[in-house]
Design a protein around this motif. Sequence first.
Motif, short mmCIF file in Angstrom:
data_model
loop_
_atom_site.label_atom_id
_atom_site.label_comp_id
_atom_site.label_asym_id
_atom_site.label_seq_id
_atom_site.Cartn_x
_atom_site.Cartn_y
_atom_site.Cartn_z
N ALA A 76 0.83 -1.21 0.00
CA ALA A 76 0.00 0.00 0.00
C ALA A 76 0.86 1.25 0.00
CB ALA A 76 -0.93 0.00 1.20
N GLN A 77 1.99 1.21 0.76
CA GLN A 77 2.89 2.37 0.79
C GLN A 77 3.58 2.55 -0.56
OE1 GLN A 77 5.08 1.03 4.27
NE2 GLN A 77 4.35 2.80 5.43
N ILE A 78 3.85 1.44 -1.25
CA ILE A 78 4.49 1.52 -2.56
C ILE A 78 3.61 2.30 -3.54
CG2 ILE A 78 5.15 0.16 -4.58
CD1 ILE A 78 7.28 0.07 -2.53
N LYS A 79 2.29 2.07 -3.45
CA LYS A 79 1.37 2.75 -4.36
C LYS A 79 1.36 4.26 -4.15
CE LYS A 79 -1.81 -1.19 -4.81
NZ LYS A 79 -3.19 -1.66 -4.58
N LYS A 83 4.15 10.23 -1.10
CA LYS A 83 3.65 10.77 0.16
C LYS A 83 4.21 10.00 1.36
CE LYS A 83 -0.67 12.48 -1.84
NZ LYS A 83 -2.16 12.41 -1.82
N ALA A 84 4.43 8.69 1.17
CA ALA A 84 4.86 7.85 2.31
C ALA A 84 6.35 7.97 2.59
CB ALA A 84 4.49 6.39 2.03
N LEU A 88 8.67 7.60 6.19
CA LEU A 88 9.50 6.42 6.43
C LEU A 88 10.87 6.81 6.96
CD1 LEU A 88 8.72 4.30 3.22
CD2 LEU A 88 7.95 3.83 5.54
N MET A 89 11.36 7.96 6.53
CA MET A 89 12.70 8.41 6.92
C MET A 89 12.67 9.39 8.10
SD MET A 89 14.99 7.04 4.91
CE MET A 89 16.40 8.17 4.89
N GLU A 90 11.51 9.68 8.62
CA GLU A 90 11.38 10.72 9.65
C GLU A 90 12.24 10.45 10.87
OE1 GLU A 90 7.69 13.29 11.57
OE2 GLU A 90 7.35 11.24 10.87
N GLU A 96 13.29 18.57 9.99
CA GLU A 96 11.97 18.29 9.43
C GLU A 96 12.10 17.64 8.05
OE1 GLU A 96 8.97 18.67 10.74
OE2 GLU A 96 9.81 19.41 12.64
N VAL A 97 11.20 16.69 7.77
CA VAL A 97 11.28 15.98 6.49
C VAL A 97 11.07 16.92 5.31
CG1 VAL A 97 10.57 13.74 7.43
CG2 VAL A 97 8.83 15.37 6.68
#
Length: 460
Positions: A76-79, A83-84, A88-90, A96-97
């Motif tokens: 789902a995150q790949i789709k 935005k994701a 993921l790296m936060e 701030e990202v």
Amino acid sequence: MSRKLMVRVPPSEFQITPETKIQWACYEQGLTTHAVSTTLGNLKSSLDSQNASFDEHLILLSGRLVSHQYKQVSKAQIKHLDKALPFLMEDELTEEVSCFHFASAVPTEPLRSSVESGTYKNTGSSSSSPSPTSQYLAVSAIKHTDMKALLRYLDDQALSPDQVLAEAEIPIAHGSSINVLLDKDSALLSVSGEAGLSMDAAAVGFALAHLQNSQPELSKLPVILQYDPGQANDEYQANLLQKTIQNLGWMVETTPLPGSVLNYLSEQFSNTVITGFCNLRTGQYCDHSKKSTSGKWVKGFMAAAACWLLLEIGLMTGNGLLFSSRAQQYWHQSAALYLEAFPKDQLIHNAVKRNPGSVDIQNRLKSRLNNTRADAKTASFLQWLSIISQQAQGAGLISPNSLSFNRQSQTLSMDFKANSLAQVEQFQVALKSKGFHGKLENAHQEPGGVIAQLTVGELP
């Protein structure tokens, strides 16, 4: 084979400015030239002084500027990766990202196998194998300020990189070994052909100690410690680090590189089987001025097709205008000829003055001719009727019952009553004297007289 310009920003540099120290070298046909040291702002003049030209430009950035991680992500995150990805790296970033630009890629063999088997620990998540609904993803992050500055200073020199990569992505170990690449106060740590971990040289001992505790089976692997003998104090640093690693119980082999760290990384990059690199020259920093050959071919074809289409439209438009002009001309000529024959036709006069071409001259002429024929036939019928009436009266007591005139055959069919058949014959003779023939179609005797049917036509 293409000539690649390999530019490296070493770990000693913490920010991007025109004075940032860099190294560059040329890689071609498996050989790398001697690395040249200069500053970012003087890269073009340094290249010109060597009369160097290249087909590809590649920038390698150290762990000081680029964070490189491996993350386990769901389908789902790949789709919705755009935005994701920042979230993921936060946890791995100190700011701030929104301050970072991200690039991602799916790791290819052999890196995928080592990551999914749990050998590689730089995932920022659990080291367990991914579930059937997830997979591992390589992610690189760089500050927007650094990326913009890098591209701006290169663009000022008419240089545009094709790839901007984290040097930690390049595998520096092969086979069953742990490789440590020393570069002054920094180091790259790699296990069995995987991508490297960028860290301070002083942290290598702690990293290996953690590896011993978390994965004791790796303690049997030898540690290959490599350094650049051309850099001051690197050999001394390598000897100190060797003793530290040996005190942890590892077997250590220290070897000098045949060239610079840039030469070594260039060769490893060009020879690696991994293709899933995170190119930071993507997204908003993609170079749209560089187009693929196929794209040029397609655009060239499209341009030719567009020119052909415009030419075809122009020819059709020109023909249309020409035919329209000729049609107007022919219509005026037809209208003039028509008015010579029918000068009182007001409809055609109005069309000539106000709206040329609005009336079909051919249909108008046909209508006129049909009306003329009808008038002529009507006149002949009335003339016949007068003559036949006179002859019927002259023949005696003949009483017409019905009359039917056929315009196509120019005949008149009449049913009448006569006193006798002789009177019918007398009527036929009278018609013949006036130029008509009377064909008796039917006649029968009745108590009151004879009922007859006669077809009358002009004698030939």
